[in-house]
Write a protein that holds these residues in place. Sequence first.
Motif, PDB file in Angstrom:
ATOM      1  N   SER A  21       0.658  -1.001   0.261  1.00 49.90           N
ATOM      2  CA  SER A  21       0.054  -0.347  -0.034  1.00 49.90           C
ATOM      3  C   SER A  21       0.436   0.847   0.160  1.00 49.90           C
ATOM      4  CB  SER A  21      -0.990   0.071   1.033  1.00 49.90           C
ATOM      5  OG  SER A  21      -0.198   0.067   2.323  1.00 49.90           O
ATOM      6  N   PHE A  22       1.730   0.425  -0.232  1.00 47.17           N
ATOM      7  CA  PHE A  22       3.068   2.653  -0.409  1.00 47.17           C
ATOM      8  C   PHE A  22       2.715   3.295  -0.908  1.00 47.17           C
ATOM      9  CE2 PHE A  22       6.599   5.283  -1.558  1.00 47.17           C
ATOM     10  CZ  PHE A  22       7.416   5.064  -0.866  1.00 47.17           C
ATOM     11  N   SER A  23       2.654   2.825  -2.502  1.00 45.01           N
ATOM     12  CA  SER A  23       2.175   4.247  -3.180  1.00 45.01           C
ATOM     13  C   SER A  23       0.422   5.205  -2.708  1.00 45.01           C
ATOM     14  CB  SER A  23       2.300   3.908  -4.521  1.00 45.01           C
ATOM     15  OG  SER A  23       1.720   2.420  -4.499  1.00 45.01           O
ATOM     16  N   THR A  24      -0.228   4.606  -2.160  1.00 49.59           N
ATOM     17  CA  THR A  24      -1.565   5.063  -2.026  1.00 49.59           C
ATOM     18  C   THR A  24      -1.452   5.456  -0.430  1.00 49.59           C
ATOM     19  OG1 THR A  24      -2.321   2.495  -1.185  1.00 49.59           O
ATOM     20  CG2 THR A  24      -3.131   3.427  -3.844  1.00 49.59           C
ATOM     21  N   ALA A  25      -0.570   4.412   0.241  1.00 48.58           N
ATOM     22  CA  ALA A  25      -0.994   5.692   1.701  1.00 48.58           C
ATOM     23  C   ALA A  25       0.256   6.643   1.668  1.00 48.58           C
ATOM     24  CB  ALA A  25      -0.598   4.231   2.432  1.00 48.58           C
ATOM     25  N   PRO A  26      -0.309   7.385   2.906  1.00 48.15           N
ATOM     26  CA  PRO A  26       0.285   8.712   3.164  1.00 48.15           C
ATOM     27  C   PRO A  26       1.834   8.311   3.749  1.00 48.15           C
ATOM     28  CG  PRO A  26      -1.387   8.187   4.618  1.00 48.15           C
ATOM     29  CD  PRO A  26      -1.930   7.113   4.136  1.00 48.15           C
ATOM     30  N   ARG A  27       2.438   9.548   3.712  1.00 47.18           N
ATOM     31  CA  ARG A  27       4.135   8.912   3.966  1.00 47.18           C
ATOM     32  C   ARG A  27       4.884   9.577   5.377  1.00 47.18           C
ATOM     33  NH1 ARG A  27       8.426   8.630  -0.371  1.00 47.18           N
ATOM     34  NH2 ARG A  27       6.532   8.549  -1.995  1.00 47.18           N
ATOM     35  N   PRO A  28       4.447   9.002   6.189  1.00 45.54           N
ATOM     36  CA  PRO A  28       5.300   9.690   7.676  1.00 45.54           C
ATOM     37  C   PRO A  28       6.902  10.195   7.245  1.00 45.54           C
ATOM     38  CG  PRO A  28       5.546   7.277   7.226  1.00 45.54           C
ATOM     39  CD  PRO A  28       5.265   7.764   6.040  1.00 45.54           C
ATOM     40  N   ASP A  29       6.803  11.517   8.005  1.00 44.81           N
ATOM     41  CA  ASP A  29       8.203  11.764   7.834  1.00 44.81           C
ATOM     42  C   ASP A  29       9.201  11.369   7.511  1.00 44.81           C
ATOM     43  OD1 ASP A  29       6.273  14.306   7.992  1.00 44.81           O
ATOM     44  OD2 ASP A  29       6.809  14.556   9.942  1.00 44.81           O
ATOM     45  N   CYS A  30       9.362   9.901   8.265  1.00 44.85           N
ATOM     46  CA  CYS A  30      11.072   9.424   8.597  1.00 44.85           C
ATOM     47  C   CYS A  30      10.741   8.977   7.032  1.00 44.85           C
ATOM     48  CB  CYS A  30      10.470   8.508   9.030  1.00 44.85           C
ATOM     49  SG  CYS A  30       9.523   6.754   9.367  1.00 44.85           S
ATOM     50  N   LEU A  31       9.946   8.472   6.062  1.00 45.01           N
ATOM     51  CA  LEU A  31       9.907   8.298   5.199  1.00 45.01           C
ATOM     52  C   LEU A  31      10.018   9.299   3.683  1.00 45.01           C
ATOM     53  CD1 LEU A  31       7.976   4.995   5.549  1.00 45.01           C
ATOM     54  CD2 LEU A  31      10.583   5.338   5.559  1.00 45.01           C
ATOM     55  N   SER A  32      10.074  10.208   3.949  1.00 41.44           N
ATOM     56  CA  SER A  32       9.597  11.725   2.935  1.00 41.44           C
ATOM     57  C   SER A  32      10.906  12.090   2.187  1.00 41.44           C
ATOM     58  CB  SER A  32       8.812  12.475   3.833  1.00 41.44           C
ATOM     59  OG  SER A  32       9.583  12.684   4.400  1.00 41.44           O
ATOM     60  N   TYR A  33      12.038  11.635   2.560  1.00 40.40           N
ATOM     61  CA  TYR A  33      13.312  12.282   2.203  1.00 40.40           C
ATOM     62  C   TYR A  33      13.737  10.328   1.681  1.00 40.40           C
ATOM     63  CZ  TYR A  33      14.741   9.675   6.927  1.00 40.40           C
ATOM     64  OH  TYR A  33      14.884   9.547   8.244  1.00 40.40           O
ATOM     65  N   PRO A  34      14.287  10.957   0.577  1.00 36.75           N
ATOM     66  CA  PRO A  34      15.125   9.984  -0.121  1.00 36.75           C
ATOM     67  C   PRO A  34      16.003   8.787   0.265  1.00 36.75           C
ATOM     68  CG  PRO A  34      15.764  12.174  -1.215  1.00 36.75           C
ATOM     69  CD  PRO A  34      15.025  12.540   0.310  1.00 36.75           C
ATOM     70  N   PHE A  35      16.559   7.882  -0.277  1.00 38.24           N
ATOM     71  CA  PHE A  35      16.910   7.317   0.573  1.00 38.24           C
ATOM     72  C   PHE A  35      18.791   6.962  -0.246  1.00 38.24           C
ATOM     73  CE2 PHE A  35      13.502   7.094   3.191  1.00 38.24           C
ATOM     74  CZ  PHE A  35      13.990   6.581   4.552  1.00 38.24           C
ATOM     75  N   ASP A  36      19.693   6.982  -0.169  1.00 38.57           N
ATOM     76  CA  ASP A  36      21.119   6.751  -0.500  1.00 38.57           C
ATOM     77  C   ASP A  36      21.254   5.042  -0.656  1.00 38.57           C
ATOM     78  OD1 ASP A  36      21.883   9.956  -0.063  1.00 38.57           O
ATOM     79  OD2 ASP A  36      21.422   9.108   1.407  1.00 38.57           O
ATOM     80  N   VAL A  37      21.053   4.658   0.115  1.00 41.31           N
ATOM     81  CA  VAL A  37      20.990   2.786   0.523  1.00 41.31           C
ATOM     82  C   VAL A  37      20.502   2.113   1.645  1.00 41.31           C
ATOM     83  CG1 VAL A  37      23.015   0.913   1.641  1.00 41.31           C
ATOM     84  CG2 VAL A  37      23.435   3.690   1.346  1.00 41.31           C
ATOM     85  N   VAL A  38      19.470   1.268   0.112  1.00 39.79           N
ATOM     86  CA  VAL A  38      18.586   0.489   1.059  1.00 39.79           C
ATOM     87  C   VAL A  38      18.763  -0.852   0.429  1.00 39.79           C
ATOM     88  CG1 VAL A  38      15.885   0.279   0.422  1.00 39.79           C
ATOM     89  CG2 VAL A  38      16.681   2.276  -0.166  1.00 39.79           C
ATOM     90  N   PHE A  39      18.068  -1.803   2.223  1.00 39.59           N
ATOM     91  CA  PHE A  39      18.637  -2.465   2.040  1.00 39.59           C
ATOM     92  C   PHE A  39      17.587  -3.842   2.165  1.00 39.59           C
ATOM     93  CE2 PHE A  39      22.540  -1.011   3.225  1.00 39.59           C
ATOM     94  CZ  PHE A  39      23.306  -1.909   3.114  1.00 39.59           C
ATOM     95  N   GLY A  40      17.499  -5.224   1.400  1.00 42.47           N
ATOM     96  CA  GLY A  40      16.281  -6.170   1.414  1.00 42.47           C
ATOM     97  C   GLY A  40      16.719  -7.547   1.786  1.00 42.47           C
ATOM     98  N   ALA A  41      16.383  -8.070   3.303  1.00 39.54           N
ATOM     99  CA  ALA A  41      16.984  -9.944   3.058  1.00 39.54           C
ATOM    100  C   ALA A  41      16.090 -10.802   2.784  1.00 39.54           C
ATOM    101  CB  ALA A  41      18.025  -9.672   4.388  1.00 39.54           C
ATOM    102  N   ASP A  42      15.549 -11.217   1.815  1.00 41.49           N
ATOM    103  CA  ASP A  42      14.591 -12.614   1.833  1.00 41.49           C
ATOM    104  C   ASP A  42      13.146 -11.978   1.808  1.00 41.49           C
ATOM    105  OD1 ASP A  42      13.553 -14.744   1.853  1.00 41.49           O
ATOM    106  OD2 ASP A  42      14.057 -15.248   3.541  1.00 41.49           O
ATOM    107  N   ILE A  43      12.760 -10.807   0.546  1.00 44.14           N
ATOM    108  CA  ILE A  43      11.740 -10.346   1.110  1.00 44.14           C
ATOM    109  C   ILE A  43      11.210 -10.717  -0.542  1.00 44.14           C
ATOM    110  CG2 ILE A  43      12.408  -8.185   2.439  1.00 44.14           C
ATOM    111  CD1 ILE A  43      13.067  -6.255   0.237  1.00 44.14           C
TER     112      ILE A  43
END
Length: 415
Positions: free
Chosen positions: A287-309
């Motif tokens: 639901s990321f594209s439709t849900a309101p974005r909290p402050d902590c997720l409103s800035y762009p990220f330099d490094v994103v990690f994902g393990a077994d997702i």
Amino acid sequence: MSVLFPPTTHLPPIAKIASFSITQLLDALTYLQSLYYPEVRGSHRKRVQAPVFNGEQNSRLPHEDDNELQVIRSDAFERSYSIRWLIALIAQLEVWQDLSHSRDASLDDLGKLEPIFTHTEMIVQQAASLLAICAGVAAAGIFTRNFVFGSIDGHRRVEAQLTDIPLDNDDYGSVGAQTWGGACVLAEMIVEDPERFGLDFSSDDPKSRRLNVLELGAGTGLVSLVVMKLLDTLPSFNHREVSVVATDFHPSVLANLRSNVNANVPSMHDQITSTHSIITHFLDWSSFSTAPRPDCLSYPFDVVFGADIIYEAQHAVWIRDCLKGLLRRPSDSIRSPAAFHLVIPLRPTHTFESSTVESVFLKAPDVDPNDDADLVILSKESITCDAHGDYTRGQGLDEDVEYLYYKIGWSNARL
Ligand SMILES: C[S@@+](CC[C@H](N)C(=O)[O-])C[C@H]1O[C@@H](n2cnc3c(N)ncnc32)[C@H](O)[C@@H]1O
């Protein structure tokens, strides 16, 4: 290399257990835990094959004690002795607990029993949990593991203590309650070579802006915590602001994630002057594209990690949509281009789901650089691990666990 002793020769004899101090018995319990606590299945990198394209060669840290450990673990006699020893320990703890409440206890007894007053519950719980593991019960309950990762040259070392909570069999969504091999593999690779993951900017302007790190589907939080602790030790990040956001969507997984973060960085909240912070937050990819974005997720990220997702058909698509909104675009990047680092296990039962990574994200060489910017696979590497791990579930010790590591970024970013 440390020497491992079998329980029959190392533990205080069962018949004399009452004559040992509580500290000696606790030491023995800790030793037994180090023998029998299951490692995370498939978390020992065995060899790194030649990169499929564009990757860098790497090598694994040696785990010299593995064979000795496996011999002790698979010895039924040693296991049965350990079970009997744990039963005797629990019984003795109960005797001491009763005695400590009794009016007949002498001062001498009370002195000896003092540590029991405060820790009985915890010791009994730990002994019972280990007993369940030795007895072959997969759902052994809550337990805590110590993870240690180091660089090959010994310059970097990061420790984290993570608690797994039992998988709820009626709730498939609770898979993140346990630490998975992919997180261990990724954490190990990050500590071995932070620069490879955009986590060392020795050549950058030291006053440059905050480094924003995000983890998707963080589970117990191993990768986020290791990144946070690693950055705390790197001189190039001494005065640089760092924000790590560990996300997940499942309520009990998020609660455990929070508790693991607090257990590992309890002082962070008090350090007003600290430039490094780690927080946990709810993020549902679907639901990321439709849900309101909290402050902590409103800035762009330099490094994103994902393990077994990636283990359901829609996961790769949802994650691509999240990245489109969260991964810093190259146009406003002043340092290494932002990237998403993904490690997935190749489960024989999930070959289609795993393959969706390469249908959702094209490979960089297959994309016309003049087209609109898109998220592409910049490199891909195969990793093989010894299965080891959860021998109590009857999984073959000889099986290997295969992983793929993908580095994904914007097609128009400079490399
Ligand atoms: C197999 S676990 C891996 C956990 C952790 N990364 C590790 O390797 O130990 C998958 C994780 O993805 C999370 N997850 C699954 N679907 C999700 C969704 N739609 N949004 C956010 N997280 C999700 C789960 O809650 C779980 O923590």
